[in-house]
Design a protein around this motif. Sequence first.
Motif, PDB file in Angstrom:
ATOM      1  N   ILE A  40       1.985  -6.574  -7.620  1.00 25.62           N
ATOM      2  CA  ILE A  40       1.025  -6.196  -6.575  1.00 25.62           C
ATOM      3  C   ILE A  40      -0.292  -5.760  -7.213  1.00 25.62           C
ATOM      4  O   ILE A  40      -0.307  -4.944  -8.134  1.00 25.62           O
ATOM      5  CB  ILE A  40       1.606  -5.067  -5.699  1.00 25.62           C
ATOM      6  CG1 ILE A  40       2.872  -5.559  -4.980  1.00 25.62           C
ATOM      7  CG2 ILE A  40       0.570  -4.571  -4.697  1.00 25.62           C
ATOM      8  CD1 ILE A  40       3.617  -4.460  -4.242  1.00 25.62           C
ATOM      9  N   ARG A  41      -1.400  -6.299  -6.721  1.00 26.88           N
ATOM     10  CA  ARG A  41      -2.721  -5.990  -7.286  1.00 26.88           C
ATOM     11  C   ARG A  41      -3.608  -5.224  -6.305  1.00 26.88           C
ATOM     12  O   ARG A  41      -4.766  -4.937  -6.614  1.00 26.88           O
ATOM     13  CB  ARG A  41      -3.428  -7.308  -7.677  1.00 26.88           C
ATOM     14  CG  ARG A  41      -2.698  -8.082  -8.770  1.00 26.88           C
ATOM     15  CD  ARG A  41      -2.772  -7.333 -10.100  1.00 26.88           C
ATOM     16  NE  ARG A  41      -2.042  -8.017 -11.154  1.00 26.88           N
ATOM     17  CZ  ARG A  41      -0.808  -7.712 -11.513  1.00 26.88           C
ATOM     18  NH1 ARG A  41      -0.158  -6.731 -10.870  1.00 26.88           N
ATOM     19  NH2 ARG A  41      -0.196  -8.362 -12.488  1.00 26.88           N
ATOM     20  N   VAL A  42      -3.096  -4.892  -5.130  1.00 27.53           N
ATOM     21  CA  VAL A  42      -3.884  -4.151  -4.142  1.00 27.53           C
ATOM     22  C   VAL A  42      -3.226  -2.790  -3.893  1.00 27.53           C
ATOM     23  O   VAL A  42      -2.034  -2.612  -4.127  1.00 27.53           O
ATOM     24  CB  VAL A  42      -3.992  -4.940  -2.814  1.00 27.53           C
ATOM     25  CG1 VAL A  42      -4.824  -6.198  -3.018  1.00 27.53           C
ATOM     26  CG2 VAL A  42      -2.616  -5.294  -2.265  1.00 27.53           C
ATOM     27  N   GLN A 108      -2.565   0.549   4.661  1.00 24.22           N
ATOM     28  CA  GLN A 108      -2.583   1.870   4.014  1.00 24.22           C
ATOM     29  C   GLN A 108      -1.713   2.856   4.781  1.00 24.22           C
ATOM     30  O   GLN A 108      -0.955   3.633   4.191  1.00 24.22           O
ATOM     31  CB  GLN A 108      -4.015   2.394   3.916  1.00 24.22           C
ATOM     32  CG  GLN A 108      -4.861   1.680   2.875  1.00 24.22           C
ATOM     33  CD  GLN A 108      -6.300   2.182   2.858  1.00 24.22           C
ATOM     34  OE1 GLN A 108      -6.783   2.750   3.845  1.00 24.22           O
ATOM     35  NE2 GLN A 108      -6.990   1.960   1.755  1.00 24.22           N
ATOM     36  N   SER A 109      -1.815   2.790   6.104  1.00 24.97           N
ATOM     37  CA  SER A 109      -0.998   3.673   6.945  1.00 24.97           C
ATOM     38  C   SER A 109       0.484   3.372   6.780  1.00 24.97           C
ATOM     39  O   SER A 109       1.313   4.284   6.645  1.00 24.97           O
ATOM     40  CB  SER A 109      -1.408   3.508   8.415  1.00 24.97           C
ATOM     41  OG  SER A 109      -0.576   4.293   9.245  1.00 24.97           O
ATOM     42  N   ASP A 110       0.837   2.078   6.742  1.00 27.83           N
ATOM     43  CA  ASP A 110       2.243   1.693   6.572  1.00 27.83           C
ATOM     44  C   ASP A 110       2.777   2.156   5.215  1.00 27.83           C
ATOM     45  O   ASP A 110       3.934   2.592   5.108  1.00 27.83           O
ATOM     46  CB  ASP A 110       2.387   0.174   6.690  1.00 27.83           C
ATOM     47  CG  ASP A 110       2.163  -0.322   8.120  1.00 27.83           C
ATOM     48  OD1 ASP A 110       2.230   0.519   9.044  1.00 27.83           O
ATOM     49  OD2 ASP A 110       1.913  -1.530   8.294  1.00 27.83           O
ATOM     50  N   LEU A 111       1.945   2.063   4.187  1.00 28.13           N
ATOM     51  CA  LEU A 111       2.375   2.494   2.852  1.00 28.13           C
ATOM     52  C   LEU A 111       2.564   4.019   2.800  1.00 28.13           C
ATOM     53  O   LEU A 111       3.503   4.503   2.157  1.00 28.13           O
ATOM     54  CB  LEU A 111       1.350   2.062   1.803  1.00 28.13           C
ATOM     55  CG  LEU A 111       1.228   0.548   1.562  1.00 28.13           C
ATOM     56  CD1 LEU A 111       0.088   0.246   0.593  1.00 28.13           C
ATOM     57  CD2 LEU A 111       2.538  -0.025   1.018  1.00 28.13           C
ATOM     58  N   ASP A 112       1.701   4.748   3.496  1.00 28.13           N
ATOM     59  CA  ASP A 112       1.851   6.204   3.557  1.00 28.13           C
ATOM     60  C   ASP A 112       3.158   6.585   4.245  1.00 28.13           C
ATOM     61  O   ASP A 112       3.867   7.506   3.810  1.00 28.13           O
ATOM     62  CB  ASP A 112       0.677   6.831   4.313  1.00 28.13           C
ATOM     63  CG  ASP A 112      -0.611   6.807   3.505  1.00 28.13           C
ATOM     64  OD1 ASP A 112      -0.536   6.687   2.266  1.00 28.13           O
ATOM     65  OD2 ASP A 112      -1.697   6.888   4.122  1.00 28.13           O
ATOM     66  N   VAL A 113       3.481   5.873   5.313  1.00 26.50           N
ATOM     67  CA  VAL A 113       4.735   6.143   6.038  1.00 26.50           C
ATOM     68  C   VAL A 113       5.932   5.847   5.140  1.00 26.50           C
ATOM     69  O   VAL A 113       6.900   6.627   5.080  1.00 26.50           O
ATOM     70  CB  VAL A 113       4.804   5.293   7.334  1.00 26.50           C
ATOM     71  CG1 VAL A 113       6.204   5.395   7.957  1.00 26.50           C
ATOM     72  CG2 VAL A 113       3.750   5.745   8.329  1.00 26.50           C
ATOM     73  N   ALA A 114       5.882   4.706   4.412  1.00 25.13           N
ATOM     74  CA  ALA A 114       6.985   4.343   3.527  1.00 25.13           C
ATOM     75  C   ALA A 114       7.174   5.389   2.432  1.00 25.13           C
ATOM     76  O   ALA A 114       8.309   5.776   2.111  1.00 25.13           O
ATOM     77  CB  ALA A 114       6.712   2.973   2.911  1.00 25.13           C
ATOM     78  N   PHE A 115       6.060   5.861   1.875  1.00 24.24           N
ATOM     79  CA  PHE A 115       6.148   6.883   0.834  1.00 24.24           C
ATOM     80  C   PHE A 115       6.778   8.162   1.386  1.00 24.24           C
ATOM     81  O   PHE A 115       7.640   8.779   0.741  1.00 24.24           O
ATOM     82  CB  PHE A 115       4.755   7.195   0.272  1.00 24.24           C
ATOM     83  CG  PHE A 115       4.746   8.400  -0.634  1.00 24.24           C
ATOM     84  CD1 PHE A 115       5.208   8.298  -1.941  1.00 24.24           C
ATOM     85  CD2 PHE A 115       4.304   9.640  -0.181  1.00 24.24           C
ATOM     86  CE1 PHE A 115       5.228   9.407  -2.784  1.00 24.24           C
ATOM     87  CE2 PHE A 115       4.316  10.745  -1.010  1.00 24.24           C
ATOM     88  CZ  PHE A 115       4.773  10.631  -2.312  1.00 24.24           C
ATOM     89  N   ALA A 116       6.364   8.574   2.573  1.00 22.18           N
ATOM     90  CA  ALA A 116       6.911   9.799   3.179  1.00 22.18           C
ATOM     91  C   ALA A 116       8.421   9.669   3.399  1.00 22.18           C
ATOM     92  O   ALA A 116       9.182  10.619   3.171  1.00 22.18           O
ATOM     93  CB  ALA A 116       6.204  10.087   4.500  1.00 22.18           C
TER      94      ALA A 116
END
Length: 577
Positions: A40-42, A108-116
């Motif tokens: 992943i590069r982004v 970005q929002s989806d990644l924040d949710v996944a991290f949480a």
Amino acid sequence: MGDGEFAGESQAAGSRAGGASGLRRAVELICAVLSLSLSIRVFAGKWQLIRNKLEELHAGLIAGENCDSGENPSLSRLVPSIVATVKECHDLGRRCVDVSYSGKLLMQSDLDVAFAKLDGLAKRLSEIYKKGILTNGYALVVSKPSLGASREDMRFYVRDLLTRMKIGDLGMKRQALRNLLEVVLEDDKYVKVIVDVGDVVHLLVGFLGSSEVEIQDESAKVVSVVAGFDSYKGVLVSAGVIAPLVKVLDCGSELGKVAAARCLMKLTENSDNAWCVSAHGGVTALLKICASADCGGDLVGPACGVLRNLVGVEEIKRFMVEEGAVSTFIRLVRSKEEVIQVNSIGFIQSIASGDEMVRQTVVREGGIRALLRVLDPKSSYSSKTREIAMRAVENLCFCSPSSVGVLMSYGFVDQLLYYVRNGEVSIHELSLKVAFRLCGTSEEAKKAMGDAGFMPEFVKFLNAKSFEVREMAAEALAGMVMVPRNRKRFVQDDHNIALLLQLLDPEEGNSGNKKFLISILMSLTSCNSGRKKIVSSGYAKNIEKLAEAEVSSDAKRLVRKLSTNRFRSMLSGIWHS
């Protein structure tokens, strides 16, 4: 692994999540996402956070893989949730690799949710293991990466050790700490990995307060290694490492105290940390260690090193003096261990540097006598300790006439002459420098040195290879022959004047400082025997040559001094023959 295959694996893992096979499937799915994430590069920052949590879960599941999950319903219930969340991460990762997401803000929002979600799962897994289901008998051991391994392999290994330190039983925690110490000593790169992987530093700091001695000791050793890197000292201090280190100093084991003292010595190289050590009672603990008759050099050495770093803060230095630090370290000079001798003398120098009041305390408490005991040729101290003692004498005693008087009254002149004549290489030149300084302190010192026999030694150094040594010897002699009885002694040896005149040869490329050589000869002309020996020497022509060749007026002045009515005919006969 494709999406369909990944989904099939997810269902299989979910259906068998109650057993060890469920854990194995979850581990495999996490490995797949970790592998995918490397492409992943982004959103690099967010994916690094997700990768950290995936590694933490991976290490936790690996550590518990052999546990009988049928007897641990909490673990069985957690595995399907892990699988579902990891599947979501895989989907997000695939879209990031293909750049097929609909919008940056939404992704970005989806990644924040996944991290949480991953963070919550990691905390739940940690809580389950804290109840004690994980023991050495159930844990699979992750092999230590070979030298030159990739950063990712190193991170994975440290993550596994972190999990074992967090959730394992006492034996597993001890072993994980030993393994961690082993890798940081073998490869500096692991230190950066420790700092980068979240929770490791805070966990180590927490372990410093452990009631288990081995846990405390091993943690102190690892922390001490990390403290050796300037870039990471601030990380340790921010994590609150100083207070527990001081506590280890106060009531830890001998090994723990040594590691804690070494760590604090590194941390206090930055004077900003001095107050923090003092505020937590560190100065008192360190002085207590140094005053203890039971502590060996391995502990007293670094403890003394910390105190030396702290004396730069005036208020802390005053507190040390009030607590009797000077007398403590003067007493330590008499230790039988070289490391304690060297460190105690170094501390005395540091605490007295630039402080006349403390220097007087050192003299009053018997510090000079203790140093001269080290310099006694009949004593059994090492050449290293004697060298340090000689430097201390120079730094402490030449700042005031009274200290020089005390020094000479204890027989220092004879000791110094011994080392000028017979000292080993490490102390020989130092002794000459000290003799040069002593010669410049007073006329009494010049007289005592002349009586002891220093002038013949200085004459020998006029031919030394080192220009600095030749110059010191010439300047010292120039000062000594200003004393009448020294001048009389010097003139009695015909070789002395011949050598001086020989060194004044303008073609002599390896001479000492001609200015001081001429100054010596000028002093000798004040007595008849001196003038006679100068003008009758076979090298007397060198003075005239120098007078004609030099821009300086020193040689010309010497010629005029010698060219009195009484000696004019003699000079004409010698210089113009």
